[in-house]
Design an enzyme around this catalytic site. Sequence first.
Site: not given
Ligand code: ARG
Length: 465
Positions: A118, A164, A285, A291, A298
């Site tokens: 995390n 405008h 085109s 064209k 675009e």
């Molecule tokens: N692949 C996960 C992500 O991109 C990594 C973190 C995963 N953590 C967990 N508690 N499953 O978020």
Amino acid sequence: MTDTSPPQSTKTWSARFSEPVSDLVKRFTASVLFDQRMAHQDIRGSLAHARMLTAQGIIEARDLAEIEAGMARITDEIEQGKFVWDLDAEDVHLNIEKRLTALVGDAGKRLHTGRSRNDQVATDIRLWLRDAIDQILTLITAFQRNLLDIAELHADTPLPGFTHLQVAQPVTFGHHLMAYFEMTRRDAERYADVRRRVNRLPLGSAALAGTSHPIDREMVARELGFEEVCANSLDAVSDRGFAIEFCAASSLLMMHLSRLSEELILWMSPRMGFIDLADRFCTGSSIMPQKKNPDVPELVRGKTGRVNGSLVSLLTLMKGQPLAYNKDNQEDKEPLFDTADTVIDTLRIYADMITGIKVKPEAMLAALSQGYATATDLADYMVKKGLPFRDAHEVVAMAVRAAERSGRDLPDFSLEELRAFSGLIDEDVYQVLTVEGSLASRNHAGGTAPDQVRAAIARARARLS
Ligand code: ARG
């Protein structure tokens, strides 16, 4: 010696699980196909973490040496395209850790001490995004330099200014282009500001609550070039506000380039014919041989939609999430990567395209002479002779009506004809009725007088150097 290590399982957390996931679930939960592009950031983060663990006496110097050697090998394998990315290992983090452990054994298994995916993934994204922002800032500058060059060439070139989408007042083409310098200048300021909030270190927050190991987060921050450490572990692992800000800054930049694209398309249309774009940015085109289509502008206009979409994706992704990390967050990467890729490609192509604009001053001037572009100048002229502005406005409206009826422009009237509208009008009126006179008279900061445009360009150049 008895072996104390637990039985090996195929998945990192498998000991807790009694059945394997289906292939569909594996594919559904895996992110390795798209997050492998953060591999270098993941390795950098891991090395900084390992060095800190060693300095704090949490792992041994011998472990660090093995981790460093293993990571060097993995880096080579990735660079040579030999690294085998495995869906079973789910994401970039577990793929690299698994390979490291295969290469160096227990030292590899110790790397994850005091860390979670995390805080690891949040760190990787920030490192990746910081590099992307730096690249974008460099590209904005390159685009601006080329824009200044053409603005300078056309500091005196008259162009109909529109409101405008109707001819309103004369401006210079250089002044018009400088409006885009100002827009992209604010864009650069925004990216630089977002970078400050990107550049904070989540690592050390572990899963959500921090760790009981005696870590030194400042050391890791220094090693990775982060300006500070994220101050709350729950916030650090779950915040994606920095990514949303990046996408918002990108939406604004793309909106600006989309407006410029729209103008290039209009200017290039045979109806206006103010410019031509170099052939390398256009296509033909398949059915209409006559064209020449402005495909690149675009597409820039079109791609602005997907960048806006990514911003909305991320806002929606985050709005329902309780603290702290949820797997939803894995969905942050594709919109973020796509946004950075789109912005980077767009800026690269635009820096080049802007130099390939062929300006057609005669067409601009011809359009100016059809739109009563100096009507306001005539009103201002009479105001300077004492007439209240509202009355002057009325007199000019009548003159324009007469001009329309006789198919002429205001400067085509004789002095006698003009004096029929107001006795305040004298011979010197022709100085303000001409396009050059009108342009030169707007001689104040931010005005379109060629001298002001040149001064604005000089200031812009000084800012870029
Ligand atoms: N692949 C996960 C992500 O991109 C990594 C973190 C995963 N953590 C967990 N508690 N499953 O978020």
